[in-house]
Motif scaffolding. Structure first.
Motif: not given
Length: 415
Positions: A156, A195-197, A202, A224, A259, A263, A267-270
């Motif tokens: 990420a 990129y997210d987790s 994105r 999103n 933060t 998403l 995915a985890d918060d970015l």
């Protein structure tokens, strides 16, 4: 006695011919080391005899020793072909038996192990941190080298570095009116991919709003997904203040983290740190001098590289590389004491001493040349000369026997 002396010479010449012939026959064998026939004189003296008048009893084959000089390096088109530039041997696991070789013709078997054409597995050191591009290796523990064939994990985005020049004579705007959908509410913008987790790409946009003579605000938003009506959705950050001095240099804080939550794909918060160090406010046009981020998507294996220190890297479609292991090399105090087993392999003996293994390029061990093989160190021209010499020796010893026979016949015919 002359017959025995001549016969010993014939046997010695024959051994010399056979040794030379074996060298010639293996001139194209990868990693082969030529041998040399070494002879010693036979000297027998009875008790109380006089050494000054004693005559030798011929010769005998004392040893056939291997010559471990470096063979020339021949480059190939196979990245798994390995040559050792210097001393040392590859270590092979043959169903629990440890063997050694200079022949680096390796391939991948159906289980992903690096093997030679006899199915013997190449030994190496596993990484302490699997998947890392620059790990340390557990050099005290050897294991079979195995290539990873799965996808590499995504990473990420955790930081965005933006080095831009903000035009000093741009129009001042009210930061409270900022709206990414209305270009007249911001002065400049630029974009990049984050990129997210889960490795999902994105779109990320940066917007710059001039709020005073030496004051700016930076805003960001990332894509999103879309809503039920197919309308693109975005997540936006708070305003990031940027202050400049009279010479156009950024003052105060140059970094700020934000933060992006909730998403759309679970995915985890970015959590992204925005770094604007080096950004300026000069009179020139708005320009993006550097814009980058540290995330990447997952990737598929595209190839394997091996560097001079024997580190095996897997390359992936996302541009990343991870170390899978490090080739181990072993050396011996007396390589000539190794036992030849055929198939380009040697085994340890008491005469060779214990193997001293380690990473390539350390101690007295050579470096690895990938995409190359070490050719035989046989010099054909020299071997042909040796053949002629051995042939002459054979003929001369045969003549000794023939002459001794004539002398014997002369004695028998005395009346």
């Amino acid at each position: 006695m002359p017959f025995n002396i001549g016969l010993s010479g014939l046997n010695a010449a024959q051994a010399d011919l056979q040794t030379t012939g074996n060298n010639v026959s293996n001139s194209g064998t990868t990693g082969f080391k030529r041998s040399r026939a070494e002879f010693a004189d036979v000297f027998a003296q009875s008790f109380g005899g006089i050494s000054q008048t004693a005559i030798g009893s011929g010769t005998r084959l004392q040893a056939v020793t291997q010559q471990f000089s470096q063979g020339r390096t021949e480059f190939t088109e196979n990245g798994l072909d390995l040559a050792i530039d210097g001393e040392g041997f590859f270590v092979l696991n043959d169903q629990g038996n440890e063997l050694y070789t200079r022949a680096g013709e390796f391939q991948v078997d159906n289980e992903g192990f690096l093997v030679n054409n006899q199915g013997q597995r190449l030994q190496g050191y596993p990484p302490e941190d699997p998947g890392s591009a620059d790990p340390n290796f557990t050099t005290g523990q050897r294991d079979d080298l195995r290539l990873q064939t799965g996808a590499s994990e995504p990473q990420a985005t955790s930081e965005i570095e933006a080095l831009v020049n903000l035009q000093s004579d741009a129009a001042e705007l009210d930061g409270g009116d900022f709206n990414p959908e209305q270009p007249d509410t911001y002065n400049f913008s630029t974009s990049l991919t984050v990129y997210d987790s889960l490795g999902t790409a994105r779109d990320a946009n940066l917007y710059f709003v001039k709020t005073g003579p030496q004051s700016w605000e930076a805003h960001s938003r990332i894509s999103n997904g879309v809503d039920v009506d197919g309308i693109p959705q975005f997540l936006e950050s708070d305003a990031i203040p940027l202050e400049f001095d009279g010479s156009g240099q950024l003052t105060g804080a140059t970094e700020e983290a934000f933060t992006f939550e909730n998403l759309d794909n679970g995915a985890d918060d970015l959590e992204i740190n925005f770094d604007f160090a080096g950004t300026t406010q000069y009179g020139g046009d708005f320009s993006v001098n550097d814009l980058g981020q540290d995330g990447f998507a997952s990737g598929r294996l595209t190839g394997v590289d091996i560097d001079s220190s024997g580190v095996v890297f897997a390359r992936f479609t996302n541009g990343q590389a991870s170390a899978l292991g490090q080739v181990a090399l072993a050396n011996f105090r007396n390589p000539q004491g190794l036992e030849q087993l055929g198939n380009n392999n040697w085994a340890q003996t008491f005469a060779s001493g214990e193997p001293q293994d380690g990473a390539p390029g350390t101690g007295d061990r050579g470096q690895i040349q990938a995409g190359a093989l070490e050719a035989s160190n046989v010099d054909i021209a020299q071997e042909l000369v040796n053949l002629i010499t051995a042939q002459r020796n054979f003929q001369a010893n045969a003549q000794t026997i023939s002459t001794a026979d004539q002398v014997t016949q002369t004695i028998i015919n005395i009346r």
